[in-house]
Scaffold this motif. Structure first.
Motif: not given
Length: 133
Positions: A88-93, A97-98, A124-126
């Motif tokens: 979930l952390r990897g996919a959302l990052y 999203m952190v 996180v802003a792109e």
């Protein structure tokens, strides 16, 4: 653990699900639970919200990762399904999203359901490169 799996799974999720963009965290949580868990684990999951609008839990039964697992007594504190938190952390990052994730309950440890708590830390802003870079 699982972070890199999540980074790769998000591409497949977006390609197969047809989801283009989520409007807010509520949409994101819904698609993770209702589409992602069904697509990759074959299980139904539910979202529950805390009083904090940046925090939700995904609750599910029948975790296929623990289907044939028995933990020996010396490993009773092992969070065997913690890999899902990393996924979930990897996919959302990958979608800016952190988050922090925590396995709160596990059927393997005798709980009636499994539960993963997700807390949004920041979006996180792109960064767009200019032609001068």
């Amino acid at each position: 653990m699982g972070y890199n799996i999540g980074v790769r799974l998000i591409d497949e999720f977006l390609a197969k699900s047809g989801i283009t963009q989520c409007r807010n965290l509520k949409d994101t949580a819904h698609y993770i639970a209702k589409v992602g868990f069904k697509m990759f684990l074959g299980i139904n999951a539910e979202v529950s919200w805390s009083s904090n609008p940046r925090q939700f839990s995904i609750e599910f039964k029948g975790n296929p990762l623990i289907e044939f697992v028995e933990l020996p007594e010396q490993f009773k504190d092992l969070d065997y399904s913690n890999i899902l938190c990393g996924v979930l952390r990897g996919a959302l990052y990958s979608v800016q999203m952190v988050v922090t994730t925590k396995l709160c309950r596990s059927e393997l440890k005798g709980d009636p359901i499994s539960e993963i708590e997700v807390m949004l830390k920041e979006v996180v802003a792109e960064k767009v490169k200019s032609d001068d870079d």
